[in-house]
Each structure stands twice: as C-alpha cells, then as structure tokens.
Design an enzyme around this catalytic site. Structure first.
Site, PDB file in Angstrom:
ATOM      1  N   GLY A  44       0.934  -1.284   0.026  1.00 25.33           N
ATOM      2  CA  GLY A  44      -0.023   0.039  -0.042  1.00 25.33           C
ATOM      3  C   GLY A  44       0.758   1.342   0.057  1.00 25.33           C
ATOM      4  N   GLN A  49       2.661  10.197   1.279  1.00 26.99           N
ATOM      5  CA  GLN A  49       4.030   9.453   1.345  1.00 26.99           C
ATOM      6  C   GLN A  49       4.985   9.740   0.195  1.00 26.99           C
ATOM      7  OE1 GLN A  49       2.319   5.432   2.131  1.00 26.99           O
ATOM      8  NE2 GLN A  49       4.181   5.275   3.331  1.00 26.99           N
ATOM      9  N   CYS A  87       5.904  -0.243   7.144  1.00 29.78           N
ATOM     10  CA  CYS A  87       5.561   1.036   6.055  1.00 29.78           C
ATOM     11  C   CYS A  87       6.556   1.535   5.475  1.00 29.78           C
ATOM     12  CB  CYS A  87       5.049   2.355   7.359  1.00 29.78           C
ATOM     13  SG  CYS A  87       4.488   3.593   6.544  1.00 29.78           S
ATOM     14  N   LEU A  88       6.322   1.756   4.178  1.00 29.52           N
ATOM     15  CA  LEU A  88       7.304   2.324   3.372  1.00 29.52           C
ATOM     16  C   LEU A  88       8.226   3.570   3.861  1.00 29.52           C
ATOM     17  CD1 LEU A  88       5.877   1.433  -0.229  1.00 29.52           C
ATOM     18  CD2 LEU A  88       7.680   0.426   0.977  1.00 29.52           C
ATOM     19  N   HIS A 129      -4.566   0.934   7.563  1.00 27.11           N
ATOM     20  CA  HIS A 129      -3.157   1.617   7.604  1.00 27.11           C
ATOM     21  C   HIS A 129      -3.278   2.926   6.638  1.00 27.11           C
ATOM     22  CE1 HIS A 129       1.446   1.078   7.870  1.00 27.11           C
ATOM     23  NE2 HIS A 129       1.331   1.838   6.701  1.00 27.11           N
ATOM     24  N   GLU A 130      -3.611   2.626   5.322  1.00 31.55           N
ATOM     25  CA  GLU A 130      -3.119   3.651   4.349  1.00 31.55           C
ATOM     26  C   GLU A 130      -4.484   4.945   4.572  1.00 31.55           C
ATOM     27  OE1 GLU A 130      -0.834   3.481   2.525  1.00 31.55           O
ATOM     28  OE2 GLU A 130      -0.537   1.534   3.100  1.00 31.55           O
ATOM     29  N   HIS A 133      -2.785   7.275   6.928  1.00 32.73           N
ATOM     30  CA  HIS A 133      -1.962   8.168   6.260  1.00 32.73           C
ATOM     31  C   HIS A 133      -2.405   9.684   6.031  1.00 32.73           C
ATOM     32  CE1 HIS A 133       1.863   6.245   6.331  1.00 32.73           C
ATOM     33  NE2 HIS A 133       1.290   5.159   5.705  1.00 32.73           N
TER      34      HIS A 133
HETATM   35 ZN    ZN Z   1       2.380   3.182   5.744  1.00 34.89          ZN
END
Ligand code: ZN
Length: 168
Positions: A44, A49, A87-88, A129-130, A133
């Site tokens: 994701g 991000q 998470c990226l 999760h997304e 953000h």
């Molecule tokens: Zn993330």
C-alpha cells in the site's frame, strides 16, 4: 518513480485534502504511485508518502492494484485482529498493530465513480493503515508507548535520514 518520504518528513503528519479534479494528471499520479509501491515492495502507498496532500492511496493485497480516492470508512467491526505491520515511510520497523477485522467503506475510482465495498482481514488492515496516512497518523502511533520507546533510536535515525534526503 516517486521519492518515498521517510519518517521525520513533516508532510507525513499533515492532513490531506479531498480530491476534486478527476483528470489525466490524477491518473498519472496514481499510476506512478502504483509503480512506486511495487518498486518499494509495499502492499500500500498513500499520496502524502510521495509528497501529495491528497486523500487517495493505492493498495494491492494480492489481486492487482486498487486505486482508492476520497475514502470513507462507513462501518468497522468491534472485533479486532492483531498482526504485524510495516510501512514504506518507516523502513525496517515492524510491529503488531490492532485493527478492526472488518470494514465497510466507500471511495471513488480514478475516474470519480462511487464504489462501496467490504474488506476483511488483511485487505481491511491495509485499507485502515493507508487511510490513517491521510490524517497524518502512522502505525507506530497505534502501538503501546513502551514499545514506541524501544523504537526511539531507530526513529531518530530515520529523522536524520529524512533530513538528508530533503536536502538533495
Ligand atoms: Zn504506511
């Protein structure tokens, strides 16, 4: 491919704004986000991000990419599930996070069409999760303060790294 913003970058803590224009430019950004997600080996990726304060994200839980614009979580199960997340924007950090097991959501496609659907388990976890953000919330905000304290050295290292990358 977009540069992925690392923990410490202030954009990760800001609230994103609704997408109002569904045009070619939006499609290009979403396509590039999908590309960036795959290259980063993620499941994701949310717009902030990669530097866009827009309420949208992409995800792939194993059935191809889904582009989610202006998401709203309509219902959440009271039943929770705990599983490991990463998470990226927080490379090399993995922690157990509690999430609703089931959610009912609505969102728009890249062309503005309204979609309503339900997710359970892993896809529901990614969606939550997304979605977080878009409100400046990171998964480490959802772990115990004691566990977060243990992450402090890693987080400080990431802050240092994000400052270096911002200078480039
Ligand atoms: Zn993330």
């Amino acid at each position: 491919m977009y540069r992925i913003r690392i923990y410490g970058d202030p954009i990760l803590r800001q609230k994103s704004k609704p997408v109002e224009t569904f045009d070619e430019n939006l499609n290009e950004i979403l396509e590039e986000m999908v590309e960036t997600m795959y290259l980063g080996d993620g499941v994701g990726l949310a717009a902030p991000q990669v530097g866009f304060l827009l309420r949208m994200f992409v995800m792939d839980y194993g059935e191809g990419p889904i582009k989610v614009v202006n998401p709203v979580i309509l219902e959440m199960s009271e039943e929770k599930e705990v599983d490991e997340e990463g998470c990226l924007s927080l490379p090399d950090i993995f922690e157990d996070v509690e999430r609703a097991k089931w959610i009912k959501v609505k969102y728009q496609t890249q062309s503005g069409e309204a979609v309503e659907r339900e997710f359970e388990g892993y896809p529901a976890r990614i969606f939550q999760h997304e979605y977080d953000h878009l409100d400046g919330i990171l998964f480490i905000d959802r772990i115990s303060p004691a566990k977060r304290a243990l992450l402090k050295p890693k987080l400080l290292e990431l802050i240092r790294r994000s400052k270096q990358e911002a200078k480039r």
